[in-house]
Design an enzyme around this catalytic site. Structure first.
Site, PDB file in Angstrom:
ATOM      1  N   HIS A  92     -10.510  -5.401  -3.280  1.00 54.98           N
ATOM      2  CA  HIS A  92      -9.043  -5.712  -2.842  1.00 54.98           C
ATOM      3  C   HIS A  92      -9.367  -6.019  -1.496  1.00 54.98           C
ATOM      4  CE1 HIS A  92      -9.802  -1.351  -2.625  1.00 54.98           C
ATOM      5  NE2 HIS A  92      -9.055  -1.193  -1.528  1.00 54.98           N
TER       6      HIS A  92
ATOM      7  N   ASP B 207       0.870  -1.326   0.109  1.00 55.17           N
ATOM      8  CA  ASP B 207       0.013   0.059   0.063  1.00 55.17           C
ATOM      9  C   ASP B 207       0.817   1.279   0.100  1.00 55.17           C
ATOM     10  OD1 ASP B 207      -3.087   0.508   0.900  1.00 55.17           O
ATOM     11  OD2 ASP B 207      -1.835   2.229   1.374  1.00 55.17           O
TER      12      ASP B 207
HETATM   13  P1  AMP Z   1      -9.569   1.397   0.002  1.00 60.08           P
HETATM   14  O1  AMP Z   1      -9.714   2.794   0.791  1.00 60.08           O
HETATM   15  O2  AMP Z   1     -10.006   0.164   1.014  1.00 60.08           O
HETATM   16  O3  AMP Z   1     -10.357   1.309  -1.232  1.00 60.08           O
HETATM   17  O4  AMP Z   1      -8.277   1.115  -0.161  1.00 60.08           O
HETATM   18  C1  AMP Z   1      -7.467   1.527  -1.093  1.00 60.08           C
HETATM   19  C2  AMP Z   1      -6.009   1.766  -0.735  1.00 60.08           C
HETATM   20  O5  AMP Z   1      -5.341   1.772  -1.983  1.00 60.08           O
HETATM   21  C3  AMP Z   1      -5.676   2.642   0.402  1.00 60.08           C
HETATM   22  O6  AMP Z   1      -5.209   2.185   1.652  1.00 60.08           O
HETATM   23  C4  AMP Z   1      -4.545   3.584  -0.451  1.00 60.08           C
HETATM   24  O7  AMP Z   1      -3.391   4.040   0.176  1.00 60.08           O
HETATM   25  C5  AMP Z   1      -4.013   2.310  -1.526  1.00 60.08           C
HETATM   26  N1  AMP Z   1      -3.687   3.363  -2.835  1.00 60.08           N
HETATM   27  C6  AMP Z   1      -3.955   4.220  -3.599  1.00 60.08           C
HETATM   28  N2  AMP Z   1      -3.119   4.405  -4.656  1.00 60.08           N
HETATM   29  C7  AMP Z   1      -2.248   3.676  -4.426  1.00 60.08           C
HETATM   30  C8  AMP Z   1      -1.045   3.627  -5.339  1.00 60.08           C
HETATM   31  N3  AMP Z   1      -0.813   3.824  -6.205  1.00 60.08           N
HETATM   32  N4  AMP Z   1      -0.444   2.317  -4.984  1.00 60.08           N
HETATM   33  C9  AMP Z   1      -0.436   1.515  -4.145  1.00 60.08           C
HETATM   34  N5  AMP Z   1      -1.542   1.787  -2.962  1.00 60.08           N
HETATM   35  C10 AMP Z   1      -2.399   2.649  -3.323  1.00 60.08           C
END
Ligand code: AMP
Ligand code: ZN
Length: 113
Positions: A99, A29
């Site tokens: 996810h 993440d």
């Molecule tokens: P959710 O809020 O459950 O939809 O989780 C989405 C997650 O994706 C969050 O914890 C973000 O920090 C993570 N995230 C967003 N953009 C990226 C990225 N480019 N690479 C890795 N993680 C990401």
């Protein structure tokens, strides 16, 4: 394809990969909420668990078992860890490609925020 996680899976947006097989892609993440914070992402685009169907049951089970194995490999399976799947606005979902969060390496609290 405008989906962020589809773009990460196809390699057009960089990520720090942890594991990959024919069904899932796992990466760190960007904003870790624990010493280890990985995202287990199916290669199939499913917007949220609301859109999952019975034909996705094996895939979702595979996500869970992949998380379990990664927790074991990371060395915190016995101490414990947390798996989280947020759904839509009230669930705190921000990326609309299914996810599973794997959080480990520290004591968790309950209830979550
Ligand atoms: P959710 O809020 O459950 O939809 O989780 C989405 C997650 O994706 C969050 O914890 C973000 O920090 C993570 N995230 C967003 N953009 C990226 C990225 N480019 N690479 C890795 N993680 C990401
Ligand atoms: Zn997607």
């Amino acid at each position: 394809m405008s989906c962020l996680f589809c773009q990460i899976i196809e390699g057009s947006i960089p990520a720090k990969p942890c594991y990959e097989d024919d069904k899932v892609f796992v990466f760190h993440d960007l904003h870790p909420q624990a010493p280890t914070h990985m995202l287990i992402v199916p290669k199939k685009h499913i917007a949220s668990i609301n859109e999952a169907t019975p034909e996705d049951a094996a895939l979702i089970g595979h996500m869970m078992l992949t998380a379990k194995q990664l927790a074991k490999d990371a060395g915190f399976a016995e101490q414990g860890f947390r798996l989280v799947m947020n759904c839509n606005s009230w669930g705190g979902q921000t990326v609309f490609h299914l996810h599973l969060h794997l959080l480990g390496g520290r004591m968790m609290t309950w209830p979550p925020g």
